[in-house]
Write a protein that holds these residues in place. Sequence first.
Motif, short mmCIF file in Angstrom:
data_model
loop_
_atom_site.label_atom_id
_atom_site.label_comp_id
_atom_site.label_asym_id
_atom_site.label_seq_id
_atom_site.Cartn_x
_atom_site.Cartn_y
_atom_site.Cartn_z
N THR A 1 0.82 -1.21 0.00
CA THR A 1 0.00 0.00 0.00
C THR A 1 0.86 1.26 0.00
OG1 THR A 1 -1.76 -1.16 1.21
CG2 THR A 1 -1.79 1.25 1.25
N ALA A 2 1.92 1.23 0.76
CA ALA A 2 2.81 2.39 0.83
C ALA A 2 3.48 2.65 -0.51
CB ALA A 2 3.88 2.17 1.91
N VAL A 3 3.89 1.58 -1.21
CA VAL A 3 4.52 1.74 -2.52
C VAL A 3 3.53 2.33 -3.52
CG1 VAL A 3 5.53 0.51 -4.46
CG2 VAL A 3 6.20 -0.09 -2.15
N ARG A 4 2.31 1.83 -3.50
CA ARG A 4 1.29 2.34 -4.42
C ARG A 4 1.00 3.80 -4.15
NH1 ARG A 4 -2.92 -2.45 -5.90
NH2 ARG A 4 -4.07 -0.69 -6.76
N GLU A 5 0.94 4.14 -2.87
CA GLU A 5 0.70 5.55 -2.52
C GLU A 5 1.84 6.43 -2.98
OE1 GLU A 5 0.10 5.44 1.66
OE2 GLU A 5 -2.02 4.83 1.52
N ARG B 1 12.80 7.95 -9.55
CA ARG B 1 14.21 8.03 -9.12
C ARG B 1 14.59 9.46 -8.71
NH1 ARG B 1 15.19 4.89 -13.96
NH2 ARG B 1 15.44 2.67 -13.47
N ARG B 2 14.00 10.44 -9.38
CA ARG B 2 14.34 11.83 -9.06
C ARG B 2 13.91 12.24 -7.66
NH1 ARG B 2 12.66 12.90 -14.43
NH2 ARG B 2 10.64 13.65 -13.67
N VAL B 3 12.85 11.62 -7.15
CA VAL B 3 12.30 12.06 -5.86
C VAL B 3 12.50 11.03 -4.75
CG1 VAL B 3 10.57 13.50 -6.99
CG2 VAL B 3 10.01 11.15 -6.41
N THR B 4 13.15 9.91 -5.07
CA THR B 4 13.34 8.85 -4.08
C THR B 4 14.83 8.55 -3.93
OG1 THR B 4 11.23 7.88 -4.77
CG2 THR B 4 12.69 6.50 -3.43
N ARG B 5 15.27 8.48 -2.69
CA ARG B 5 16.68 8.23 -2.42
C ARG B 5 16.95 6.79 -1.98
NH1 ARG B 5 17.01 11.82 -5.14
NH2 ARG B 5 17.57 13.98 -4.70
N GLU B 6 16.01 6.16 -1.30
CA GLU B 6 16.22 4.82 -0.78
C GLU B 6 16.15 3.79 -1.91
OE1 GLU B 6 17.02 3.99 2.25
OE2 GLU B 6 16.97 6.08 2.95
N LEU C 1 13.38 0.17 -5.84
CA LEU C 1 13.16 -1.17 -6.37
C LEU C 1 11.70 -1.58 -6.27
CD1 LEU C 1 14.20 -3.84 -7.50
CD2 LEU C 1 14.74 -4.55 -5.14
N ALA C 2 11.08 -1.32 -5.11
CA ALA C 2 9.67 -1.69 -4.92
C ALA C 2 8.78 -0.93 -5.91
CB ALA C 2 9.25 -1.41 -3.48
N ALA C 3 9.09 0.36 -6.11
CA ALA C 3 8.31 1.16 -7.04
C ALA C 3 8.50 0.66 -8.47
CB ALA C 3 8.71 2.63 -6.93
N ASN D 1 6.52 -1.91 -13.31
CA ASN D 1 6.68 -2.97 -14.32
C ASN D 1 5.44 -3.85 -14.40
OD1 ASN D 1 9.23 -2.41 -15.37
ND2 ASN D 1 10.27 -3.44 -13.69
N GLN D 2 4.91 -4.25 -13.27
CA GLN D 2 3.71 -5.09 -13.26
C GLN D 2 2.53 -4.38 -13.93
OE1 GLN D 2 3.19 -5.87 -9.09
NE2 GLN D 2 4.65 -7.59 -9.06
N LEU D 3 2.37 -3.11 -13.58
CA LEU D 3 1.23 -2.36 -14.10
C LEU D 3 1.35 -2.10 -15.60
CD1 LEU D 3 -1.33 -0.69 -13.61
CD2 LEU D 3 0.14 1.24 -12.97
N LEU D 4 2.52 -1.63 -16.04
CA LEU D 4 2.66 -1.23 -17.43
C LEU D 4 3.01 -2.38 -18.37
CD1 LEU D 4 4.29 2.30 -17.09
CD2 LEU D 4 1.90 1.67 -17.43
N ASP D 5 3.55 -3.48 -17.84
CA ASP D 5 3.73 -4.66 -18.70
C ASP D 5 2.36 -5.20 -19.11
OD1 ASP D 5 6.44 -4.49 -18.64
OD2 ASP D 5 6.75 -6.11 -17.20
N SER D 6 1.43 -5.21 -18.16
CA SER D 6 0.07 -5.64 -18.50
C SER D 6 -0.58 -4.68 -19.48
CB SER D 6 -0.78 -5.74 -17.22
OG SER D 6 -0.27 -6.72 -16.35
#
Length: 290
Positions: A6-10, A114-119, A124-126, A131-136
Amino acid sequence: MTGSDTAVRERVTEVLRANADDIADRWVRLQREQAVLGSDLTEGELHEEADALMRALAGALDGPGHAHGLVHTHEDLNRSVTDLSLRRARSGASPTVASLAVQALKQALLEAVRRVTRESDEILAAALLINQLLDSAGALSFEVYVEGREEIIRRQSRQLLEMSTPVVRLWRQVLAVPLIGTLDTARTQIVMENLLQAIQDDQALVAIIDITGVPTVDTAVAQHLMQTVKAVRLMGADCVISGIRPPIAQTIAQLGIDLSTILTRATLADALAAAIKLADTPGPDGTDGR
């Protein structure tokens, strides 16, 4: 979904909404760089398409369901991806264009994350989610593209067949269909539809089917002709077949095809003379048959 999912999706949804314009601009540039655009797509249309898809992606991620299935279960996202693919299919672009366009969107979205995330774990989770969303979405766009092109080809083929089988008004209450080329099942159906409609519209009494331009007559072609003649008679009109050349007459006789119930003539002129008599219309010396 777990709390981490849920956190990744948010997080991805937040990036989409906060950077929608930048992602859309980057997506358009990537498509141009990769030369995956159809010739009919303008930059303005691409930006409109991008805006709609950004909103749909964010809305889909806000809702329930696994990322793999969102492109099928979320109505706005499904419609956006379908419209994207059909637009490229109608532009005459290559079969890989629609799926490559979606892959370009994936790259633009990953760059924004990547521009707004440092961890690294968060990136990787994002990336996995995107990939899952746009591959489909890419798979759906390719499927829709293929179906769209097939439908376009079918429609164009029918239009060509209709153009190649015109119904001509030769005389008052006398119509003719000059056939050129092979007479197959699909073409017979169109000939029949066009001729029957013309008989109704013109209140015709006689229809001439001219096969001067048909190279050969075999059992299948003869069967198609018989079906058309029967349909014409059901409309209350007579039918004359013209263009029975010596080689065709010989072939018909050798195949044992019975055309004895059908009025045939060697030339279109002979068929017209017979049709005028059948329709009981004035001959060439009259004035109201013209």
